[in-house]
Design a protein around this motif. Structure first.
Motif, PDB file in Angstrom:
ATOM      1  N   CYS A  85      63.467 -83.132 -76.488  1.00  0.00           N
ATOM      2  CA  CYS A  85      63.071 -84.199 -75.996  1.00  0.00           C
ATOM      3  C   CYS A  85      62.245 -85.089 -77.267  1.00  0.00           C
ATOM      4  CB  CYS A  85      62.739 -84.169 -74.739  1.00  0.00           C
ATOM      5  SG  CYS A  85      61.393 -83.171 -74.326  1.00  0.00           S
ATOM      6  N   LEU A  86      62.280 -86.324 -77.144  1.00  0.00           N
ATOM      7  CA  LEU A  86      61.615 -87.265 -78.061  1.00  0.00           C
ATOM      8  C   LEU A  86      60.044 -87.550 -77.660  1.00  0.00           C
ATOM      9  CD1 LEU A  86      64.830 -89.100 -78.441  1.00  0.00           C
ATOM     10  CD2 LEU A  86      63.667 -88.172 -80.539  1.00  0.00           C
ATOM     11  N   PRO A  87      59.087 -87.213 -78.528  1.00  0.00           N
ATOM     12  CA  PRO A  87      57.858 -87.316 -77.986  1.00  0.00           C
ATOM     13  C   PRO A  87      57.200 -88.695 -78.012  1.00  0.00           C
ATOM     14  CG  PRO A  87      57.799 -86.370 -80.234  1.00  0.00           C
ATOM     15  CD  PRO A  87      59.323 -86.475 -79.892  1.00  0.00           C
ATOM     16  N   ASN A  88      56.282 -88.904 -77.235  1.00  0.00           N
ATOM     17  CA  ASN A  88      55.356 -90.044 -77.392  1.00  0.00           C
ATOM     18  C   ASN A  88      54.379 -89.780 -78.576  1.00  0.00           C
ATOM     19  OD1 ASN A  88      53.108 -91.775 -77.070  1.00  0.00           O
ATOM     20  ND2 ASN A  88      54.020 -92.646 -75.187  1.00  0.00           N
ATOM     21  N   THR A  89      53.976 -90.814 -79.496  1.00  0.00           N
ATOM     22  CA  THR A  89      53.237 -90.050 -80.464  1.00  0.00           C
ATOM     23  C   THR A  89      51.737 -90.143 -80.286  1.00  0.00           C
ATOM     24  OG1 THR A  89      52.759 -92.729 -80.848  1.00  0.00           O
ATOM     25  CG2 THR A  89      54.427 -91.851 -82.016  1.00  0.00           C
ATOM     26  N   TYR A  90      51.415 -90.396 -79.235  1.00  0.00           N
ATOM     27  CA  TYR A  90      50.037 -90.143 -78.687  1.00  0.00           C
ATOM     28  C   TYR A  90      49.817 -88.539 -78.475  1.00  0.00           C
ATOM     29  CZ  TYR A  90      48.376 -94.805 -78.519  1.00  0.00           C
ATOM     30  OH  TYR A  90      47.974 -96.239 -78.618  1.00  0.00           O
ATOM     31  N   LEU A  91      51.125 -87.723 -78.277  1.00  0.00           N
ATOM     32  CA  LEU A  91      50.994 -86.456 -78.138  1.00  0.00           C
ATOM     33  C   LEU A  91      50.198 -85.508 -79.221  1.00  0.00           C
ATOM     34  CD1 LEU A  91      54.243 -85.947 -76.284  1.00  0.00           C
ATOM     35  CD2 LEU A  91      51.902 -85.346 -75.082  1.00  0.00           C
TER      36      LEU A  91
ATOM     37  N   LYS B  85      54.111 -88.235 -87.937  1.00  0.00           N
ATOM     38  CA  LYS B  85      53.765 -86.949 -87.322  1.00  0.00           C
ATOM     39  C   LYS B  85      54.380 -86.614 -86.172  1.00  0.00           C
ATOM     40  CE  LYS B  85      50.759 -83.746 -86.938  1.00  0.00           C
ATOM     41  NZ  LYS B  85      51.024 -82.436 -88.256  1.00  0.00           N
ATOM     42  N   ALA B  86      55.493 -87.442 -85.740  1.00  0.00           N
ATOM     43  CA  ALA B  86      56.204 -87.223 -84.578  1.00  0.00           C
ATOM     44  C   ALA B  86      57.326 -86.241 -84.817  1.00  0.00           C
ATOM     45  CB  ALA B  86      57.110 -88.451 -84.063  1.00  0.00           C
TER      46      ALA B  86
ATOM     47  N   LEU C  99      59.367 -92.874 -88.428  1.00  0.00           N
ATOM     48  CA  LEU C  99      59.314 -93.894 -89.573  1.00  0.00           C
ATOM     49  C   LEU C  99      60.542 -94.652 -89.841  1.00  0.00           C
ATOM     50  CD1 LEU C  99      56.944 -92.275 -92.388  1.00  0.00           C
ATOM     51  CD2 LEU C  99      56.474 -94.235 -91.050  1.00  0.00           C
ATOM     52  N   THR C 100      60.660 -96.000 -89.995  1.00  0.00           N
ATOM     53  CA  THR C 100      61.794 -96.562 -90.326  1.00  0.00           C
ATOM     54  C   THR C 100      61.815 -97.345 -91.494  1.00  0.00           C
ATOM     55  OG1 THR C 100      61.162 -98.626 -88.863  1.00  0.00           O
ATOM     56  CG2 THR C 100      62.676 -96.699 -88.039  1.00  0.00           C
ATOM     57  N   GLN C 101      62.879 -97.732 -92.230  1.00  0.00           N
ATOM     58  CA  GLN C 101      62.816 -98.625 -93.508  1.00  0.00           C
ATOM     59  C   GLN C 101      62.197 -99.808 -93.144  1.00  0.00           C
ATOM     60  OE1 GLN C 101      63.087 -97.353 -96.568  1.00  0.00           O
ATOM     61  NE2 GLN C 101      63.206 -95.444 -95.241  1.00  0.00           N
ATOM     62  N   GLN C 102      62.911-100.404 -92.017  1.00  0.00           N
ATOM     63  CA  GLN C 102      62.493-101.870 -91.781  1.00  0.00           C
ATOM     64  C   GLN C 102      61.097-102.282 -91.200  1.00  0.00           C
ATOM     65  OE1 GLN C 102      66.133-101.377 -89.801  1.00  0.00           O
ATOM     66  NE2 GLN C 102      66.637-103.633 -89.609  1.00  0.00           N
TER      67      GLN C 102
ATOM     68  N   GLU D  34      48.281 -98.571 -92.211  1.00  0.00           N
ATOM     69  CA  GLU D  34      48.569 -96.889 -92.594  1.00  0.00           C
ATOM     70  C   GLU D  34      48.090 -95.998 -91.798  1.00  0.00           C
ATOM     71  OE1 GLU D  34      46.468 -94.751 -96.416  1.00  0.00           O
ATOM     72  OE2 GLU D  34      46.594 -97.052 -96.617  1.00  0.00           O
ATOM     73  N   SER D  35      47.395 -96.017 -90.739  1.00  0.00           N
ATOM     74  CA  SER D  35      46.913 -95.082 -89.960  1.00  0.00           C
ATOM     75  C   SER D  35      47.968 -94.789 -88.904  1.00  0.00           C
ATOM     76  CB  SER D  35      45.812 -95.157 -89.159  1.00  0.00           C
ATOM     77  OG  SER D  35      45.674 -96.125 -88.620  1.00  0.00           O
ATOM     78  N   TRP D  36      48.573 -95.879 -88.416  1.00  0.00           N
ATOM     79  CA  TRP D  36      49.751 -95.920 -87.525  1.00  0.00           C
ATOM     80  C   TRP D  36      51.050 -95.274 -88.238  1.00  0.00           C
ATOM     81  CZ3 TRP D  36      50.661 -95.393 -82.648  1.00  0.00           C
ATOM     82  CH2 TRP D  36      49.846 -96.311 -81.890  1.00  0.00           C
ATOM     83  N   GLN D  37      51.157 -95.625 -89.480  1.00  0.00           N
ATOM     84  CA  GLN D  37      52.435 -94.977 -90.458  1.00  0.00           C
ATOM     85  C   GLN D  37      52.381 -93.387 -90.428  1.00  0.00           C
ATOM     86  OE1 GLN D  37      55.095 -96.615 -91.204  1.00  0.00           O
ATOM     87  NE2 GLN D  37      53.847 -98.813 -90.834  1.00  0.00           N
ATOM     88  N   ALA D  38      51.219 -92.951 -90.361  1.00  0.00           N
ATOM     89  CA  ALA D  38      50.812 -91.543 -90.410  1.00  0.00           C
ATOM     90  C   ALA D  38      51.422 -90.827 -89.167  1.00  0.00           C
ATOM     91  CB  ALA D  38      49.611 -91.231 -90.879  1.00  0.00           C
ATOM     92  N   THR D  39      50.836 -91.794 -87.918  1.00  0.00           N
ATOM     93  CA  THR D  39      51.045 -91.355 -86.688  1.00  0.00           C
ATOM     94  C   THR D  39      52.677 -91.212 -86.399  1.00  0.00           C
ATOM     95  OG1 THR D  39      49.105 -92.126 -85.958  1.00  0.00           O
ATOM     96  CG2 THR D  39      51.009 -91.985 -84.255  1.00  0.00           C
ATOM     97  N   HIS D  40      53.442 -92.333 -87.005  1.00  0.00           N
ATOM     98  CA  HIS D  40      54.888 -92.437 -86.699  1.00  0.00           C
ATOM     99  C   HIS D  40      55.475 -90.996 -87.278  1.00  0.00           C
ATOM    100  CE1 HIS D  40      54.647 -95.949 -84.684  1.00  0.00           C
ATOM    101  NE2 HIS D  40      54.220 -96.691 -85.625  1.00  0.00           N
TER     102      HIS D  40
END
Ligand code: NAD
Length: 441
Positions: free
Chosen positions: A259-265, A248-249, A228-231, A240-246
């Motif tokens: 290591c930094l995950p792909n959100t689909y994980l 959840k990372a 999640l970023t401010q911008q 909204e559903s994508w914001q929750a996904t970001h």
């Protein structure tokens, strides 16, 4: 400077106007002489095409524009096919999502059972597009971002091993843009190391072109905020559903903290969380039909009614500029570093050489050349072996018309808890997909 001829397959897609506007914005870098739209749904395409035609008269009157449902007309004299088709449309996407959810299992467009069902529909359609391209414009390249990209890519490897097709995904591009905001750079100023399968991977390093390493800074940030970023940064992945996904990372990162995950994980590592937060009566397909589809087709109808384009009705899909970058890389042999879905061939040194992996590649006139990512840890290796086997079984099931192999694919998916559930979902999918899938024995 040579000017190129493009066909967009899936001309009636909600993404077409944004992609066309992006191409027009990039004409100086990537000149176009002719742009065609191709779709199998004449009525759907016509609405988008008539509006695009009016927009182009204003934005780029020199570009010759046409649209058709005739493959010969579409694929004759083209240099690049940009493919974004959706086999079965949104009504079938809705079933891909809702059928598994009825059984208490993740219902998603590309991951788990939904992705398998969609894959079985997409394979013949993408193979047909490749055949049209090879018949009418053998020198043409197809830049395919139709989903489910992992299964489509594996099918291409098996069924059309010599085809000039590059499978590519927009999701890592979107996440890199978020990362770039977090570290105060632009995506073009960053180079990444990444490995995985499509919608199933990890960044192991994110560095500036000057060598500055931002990986630790990003890991610290994502462990607290996810991506999640401010911008407000893009037109896509903002619902909204994508914001929750970001967000959840952060929980994904906790499992592999270096290591930094792909959100689909999240669909594979937290399927219980996903099903608890899903509404089986209103899924992402409904959100898109009520949101993006209405908005894009509404804007197209207003342009047609007004008979003119003011310049604000269609948003430029800047986020899709990677497609122009990819076309440029092939056209001008730029050797740009991009994530593509390619046969492993040792790029991940302890993983199946023939599996289709997503890794950084240098892209030039001969296509993508994967960059070596070395050995990967046991946890990620285990997950990837399981998921790659699912994808391979789907393609085998398609080729052999095998019920058994498709049942195995569903059973092996990390999102499905048992062979019993897998069979119940499969039997429902077979009924729902009888107009699309081959008959399974
Ligand atoms: P959509 O349903 O709005 O558009 C898809 C179009 O493809 C429809 O007009 C449909 O009639 C057409 N089509 C279906 N089968 C076809 C075939 N065999 N030949 C030619 N045309 C065919 O779907 P959408 O939401 O716009 O998504 C399109 C695809 O792009 C999906 O696979 C989606 O996952 C993928 N996608 C692209 C991006 C991107 O960055 N451009 C981003 C996310 C997803």
């Amino acid at each position: 400077m040579k000017k190129f001829s493009i066909v967009i397959a899936g001309g009636g897609s909600t993404y077409t106007p944004g992609i066309v506007m992006m191409l027009m914005d990039n004409l100086e870098r990537f000149p176009i002489r002719s742009l065609k739209l191709y779709d199998i749904d004449e009525k759907r395409q016509e609405i988008i095409a008539k509006a695009v035609e009016i927009a182009l008269k204003k934005a780029a009157p020199d570009v010759k524009f046409s649209y058709t449902t005739d493959p010969k007309e579409a694929f004759t004299d083209v240099d690049f096919c940009m493919a974004h088709i959706r086999s079965g449309g949104y009504p079938m996407r809705e079933l891909d999502e809702k059928i598994p959810l009825r059984h208490g299992v993740v219902g998603q467009e590309t991951c788990g059972p939904g992705g398998i069902a969609y894959g079985m529909r997409s394979i013949p359609d993408i193979m047909q597009l490749i055949d049209y391209m090879e018949a009418y414009s053998p020198h043409c390249w197809m830049l395919n971002y139709s989903n489910p990209a992992a299964i489509v890519a594996e099918a291409c490897r098996v069924l059309r091993p010599h085809a000039k097709i590059i499978n590519i995904c927009d999701m890592p591009v979107g996440t890199l843009r978020r990362m770039s905001y977090i570290v105060g750079k632009t995506p073009k100023e960053l180079d990444v190391c990444y490995y995985g399968l499509n919608h199933f991977g990890w960044w192991t390093s994110v560095k500036g072109k000057d060598g500055t390493d931002y990986t630790k800074q990003l890991i610290d940030y994502v462990s607290k905020n996810g991506y999640l970023t401010q911008q407000a940064i893009e037109t896509q992945h903002m619902d909204e559903s994508w914001q929750a996904t970001h967000k959840k990372a952060a929980d994904l990162l906790a499992v592999t903290p270096d290591c930094l995950p792909n959100t689909y994980l999240k669909y594979y590592l937290y399927p219980d969380y996903v099903t608890e937060h899903s509404n089986p009566d209103y899924t992402r397909a409904n959100e898109v039909m009520d949101g993006r589809e209405k908005k894009v087709f509404g804007a197209a109808r207003s342009i047609i009614e007004a008979g003119r384009f003011e310049g604000t009705e269609f948003e430029v899909d800047n986020h899709a500029a990677f497609i122009a970058d990819l076309a440029r890389a092939i056209a001008y042999n730029t050797q740009e570093r991009m994530l593509c879905i390619v046969e492993n061939k040792g790029a991940i040194s302890n993983f199946d050489a023939h599996a289709m992996v997503e890794v950084p590649c240098l892209v030039g006139s001969d296509g993508p050349k994967p960059l070596c990512q070395g050995e990967i840890p046991t946890f990620q290796l285990g997950l990837m072996q399981q998921q790659a086997a699912v994808e391979r079984l789907v393609v085998e099931a398609y080729c052999e018309h095998s019920y058994q192999k498709l049942w195995q694919a569903l059973t092996l998916s990390k999102t499905v808890p048992s062979a019993k559930k897998a069979r119940e979902i499969l039997d429902d999918f077979i009924k729902a997909n009888q107009d699309y899938w081959p008959k399974l024995d």
